[in-house]
Design a protein around this motif. Structure first.
Motif, mmCIF file in Angstrom:
data_model
loop_
_atom_site.group_PDB
_atom_site.id
_atom_site.type_symbol
_atom_site.label_atom_id
_atom_site.label_comp_id
_atom_site.label_asym_id
_atom_site.label_seq_id
_atom_site.Cartn_x
_atom_site.Cartn_y
_atom_site.Cartn_z
ATOM 1 N N HIS A 1 0.836 -1.205 0.000
ATOM 2 C CA HIS A 1 0.000 0.000 0.000
ATOM 3 C C HIS A 1 0.869 1.251 0.000
ATOM 4 O O HIS A 1 0.563 2.223 -0.704
ATOM 5 C CB HIS A 1 -0.930 0.015 1.221
ATOM 6 C CG HIS A 1 -2.081 -0.939 1.130
ATOM 7 N ND1 HIS A 1 -2.840 -1.125 -0.005
ATOM 8 C CD2 HIS A 1 -2.622 -1.761 2.058
ATOM 9 C CE1 HIS A 1 -3.784 -2.007 0.221
ATOM 10 N NE2 HIS A 1 -3.675 -2.417 1.476
ATOM 11 N N GLN B 1 -3.541 -0.136 -4.586
ATOM 12 C CA GLN B 1 -4.840 0.210 -4.001
ATOM 13 C C GLN B 1 -5.473 -0.963 -3.248
ATOM 14 O O GLN B 1 -5.894 -0.817 -2.112
ATOM 15 C CB GLN B 1 -5.808 0.648 -5.098
ATOM 16 C CG GLN B 1 -5.424 1.912 -5.792
ATOM 17 C CD GLN B 1 -5.838 3.138 -5.010
ATOM 18 O OE1 GLN B 1 -6.643 3.066 -4.097
ATOM 19 N NE2 GLN B 1 -5.273 4.265 -5.372
ATOM 20 N N ARG B 2 -5.591 -2.093 -3.937
ATOM 21 C CA ARG B 2 -6.280 -3.250 -3.367
ATOM 22 C C ARG B 2 -5.426 -4.491 -3.536
ATOM 23 O O ARG B 2 -4.833 -4.705 -4.593
ATOM 24 C CB ARG B 2 -7.631 -3.452 -4.035
ATOM 25 C CG ARG B 2 -8.584 -2.335 -3.684
ATOM 26 C CD ARG B 2 -9.925 -2.549 -4.271
ATOM 27 N NE ARG B 2 -10.835 -1.537 -3.745
ATOM 28 C CZ ARG B 2 -12.062 -1.388 -4.164
ATOM 29 N NH1 ARG B 2 -12.536 -2.181 -5.091
ATOM 30 N NH2 ARG B 2 -12.820 -0.452 -3.639
ATOM 31 N N SER C 1 -7.129 -6.506 1.376
ATOM 32 C CA SER C 1 -6.793 -5.238 2.013
ATOM 33 C C SER C 1 -7.000 -4.110 1.014
ATOM 34 O O SER C 1 -6.600 -4.220 -0.145
ATOM 35 C CB SER C 1 -5.327 -5.285 2.473
ATOM 36 O OG SER C 1 -4.952 -4.099 3.108
ATOM 37 N N SER C 2 -7.632 -3.032 1.463
ATOM 38 C CA SER C 2 -7.882 -1.868 0.623
ATOM 39 C C SER C 2 -7.202 -0.646 1.231
ATOM 40 O O SER C 2 -7.408 -0.341 2.404
ATOM 41 C CB SER C 2 -9.385 -1.609 0.498
ATOM 42 O OG SER C 2 -9.628 -0.416 -0.206
ATOM 43 N N ARG C 3 -6.387 0.035 0.441
ATOM 44 C CA ARG C 3 -5.660 1.195 0.943
ATOM 45 C C ARG C 3 -6.593 2.362 1.240
ATOM 46 O O ARG C 3 -6.506 2.982 2.293
ATOM 47 C CB ARG C 3 -4.595 1.629 -0.070
ATOM 48 C CG ARG C 3 -3.733 2.783 0.450
ATOM 49 C CD ARG C 3 -2.702 3.188 -0.549
ATOM 50 N NE ARG C 3 -3.349 3.976 -1.592
ATOM 51 C CZ ARG C 3 -2.710 4.543 -2.587
ATOM 52 N NH1 ARG C 3 -1.419 4.380 -2.721
ATOM 53 N NH2 ARG C 3 -3.347 5.242 -3.482
ATOM 54 N N ASP C 4 -7.487 2.670 0.332
ATOM 55 C CA ASP C 4 -8.329 3.859 0.486
ATOM 56 C C ASP C 4 -9.306 3.748 1.644
ATOM 57 O O ASP C 4 -9.464 4.677 2.425
ATOM 58 C CB ASP C 4 -9.083 4.150 -0.813
ATOM 59 C CG ASP C 4 -8.148 4.601 -1.919
ATOM 60 O OD1 ASP C 4 -7.021 5.034 -1.612
ATOM 61 O OD2 ASP C 4 -8.542 4.503 -3.092
ATOM 62 N N SER C 5 -9.964 2.611 1.765
ATOM 63 C CA SER C 5 -10.959 2.463 2.836
ATOM 64 C C SER C 5 -10.339 1.938 4.126
ATOM 65 O O SER C 5 -11.019 1.860 5.140
ATOM 66 C CB SER C 5 -12.075 1.519 2.385
ATOM 67 O OG SER C 5 -11.572 0.204 2.255
ATOM 68 N N ARG C 6 -9.067 1.564 4.065
ATOM 69 C CA ARG C 6 -8.368 0.962 5.207
ATOM 70 C C ARG C 6 -9.088 -0.298 5.689
ATOM 71 O O ARG C 6 -9.031 -0.664 6.848
ATOM 72 C CB ARG C 6 -8.190 1.959 6.340
ATOM 73 C CG ARG C 6 -7.377 3.161 5.935
ATOM 74 C CD ARG C 6 -7.116 4.070 7.111
ATOM 75 N NE ARG C 6 -6.414 5.259 6.689
ATOM 76 C CZ ARG C 6 -5.091 5.374 6.660
ATOM 77 N NH1 ARG C 6 -4.344 4.363 7.005
ATOM 78 N NH2 ARG C 6 -4.527 6.494 6.270
ATOM 79 N N GLU C 7 -9.781 -0.928 4.765
ATOM 80 C CA GLU C 7 -10.536 -2.143 5.051
ATOM 81 C C GLU C 7 -9.602 -3.343 4.900
ATOM 82 O O GLU C 7 -8.846 -3.445 3.945
ATOM 83 C CB GLU C 7 -11.684 -2.228 4.045
ATOM 84 C CG GLU C 7 -12.622 -3.363 4.224
ATOM 85 C CD GLU C 7 -13.760 -3.285 3.206
ATOM 86 O OE1 GLU C 7 -14.806 -3.864 3.516
ATOM 87 O OE2 GLU C 7 -13.600 -2.677 2.138
ATOM 88 N N ASP D 1 -17.952 -2.600 -4.659
ATOM 89 C CA ASP D 1 -18.097 -3.091 -3.290
ATOM 90 C C ASP D 1 -17.088 -4.224 -3.088
ATOM 91 O O ASP D 1 -17.354 -5.387 -3.383
ATOM 92 C CB ASP D 1 -19.525 -3.576 -3.041
ATOM 93 C CG ASP D 1 -19.774 -3.982 -1.589
ATOM 94 O OD1 ASP D 1 -18.805 -4.292 -0.861
ATOM 95 O OD2 ASP D 1 -20.945 -3.994 -1.189
ATOM 96 N N GLN E 1 -15.596 -5.800 -0.496
ATOM 97 C CA GLN E 1 -15.828 -6.931 0.404
ATOM 98 C C GLN E 1 -16.870 -7.893 -0.168
ATOM 99 O O GLN E 1 -16.690 -9.109 -0.148
ATOM 100 C CB GLN E 1 -16.227 -6.457 1.794
ATOM 101 C CG GLN E 1 -16.184 -7.578 2.814
ATOM 102 C CD GLN E 1 -16.274 -7.087 4.237
ATOM 103 O OE1 GLN E 1 -16.767 -5.994 4.502
ATOM 104 N NE2 GLN E 1 -15.796 -7.880 5.155
#
Length: 106
Positions: A22, A27-28, A46-52, A86, A88
């Protein structure tokens, strides 16, 4: 391990490797092949922007399959487009699709 030059033997090390990717701009991230469990297959995302950051699990079958990571990538791309990004939900659908295919072919 190849992309980050870091050992990835535990979920914590995987999270650290994702953080490094990241930082480099990815990004993902979706990891479809982990050996953290002998009874489950784990998809880690793992998603960088949403920190998910989350993981999904499915029962590991006693067979070896070739191309299941490619199938997961194709399904993830299709579901993410269909679900308007979306992440997830797309991962859940992709994991379910791969599980259904390997159950039928195993």
């Amino acid at each position: 391990e190849l992309l980050t030059d870091k050992s990835v033997k535990t979920p914590a090390q995987l999270a650290e490797a994702c953080d490094e990717l990241h930082r480099r701009g990815t990004q993902r991230i979706v990891v479809t092949s982990t050996d953290f469990s002998t009874s489950k297959i784990v998809m880690f995302a793992s998603s960088r922007d949403s920190r998910e950051r989350f993981s999904l699990q499915a029962e590991r079958l006693p067979h070896r399959f070739t191309g299941s990571g490619d199938l997961a990538a194709a399904l993830l791309l299709a579901w993410e487009h269909r679900l308007s990004g979306d992440f997830q939900a797309a991962c859940r659908h992709a994991m379910a699709g791969v599980a259904a295919v390997v159950r039928r072919t195993g």
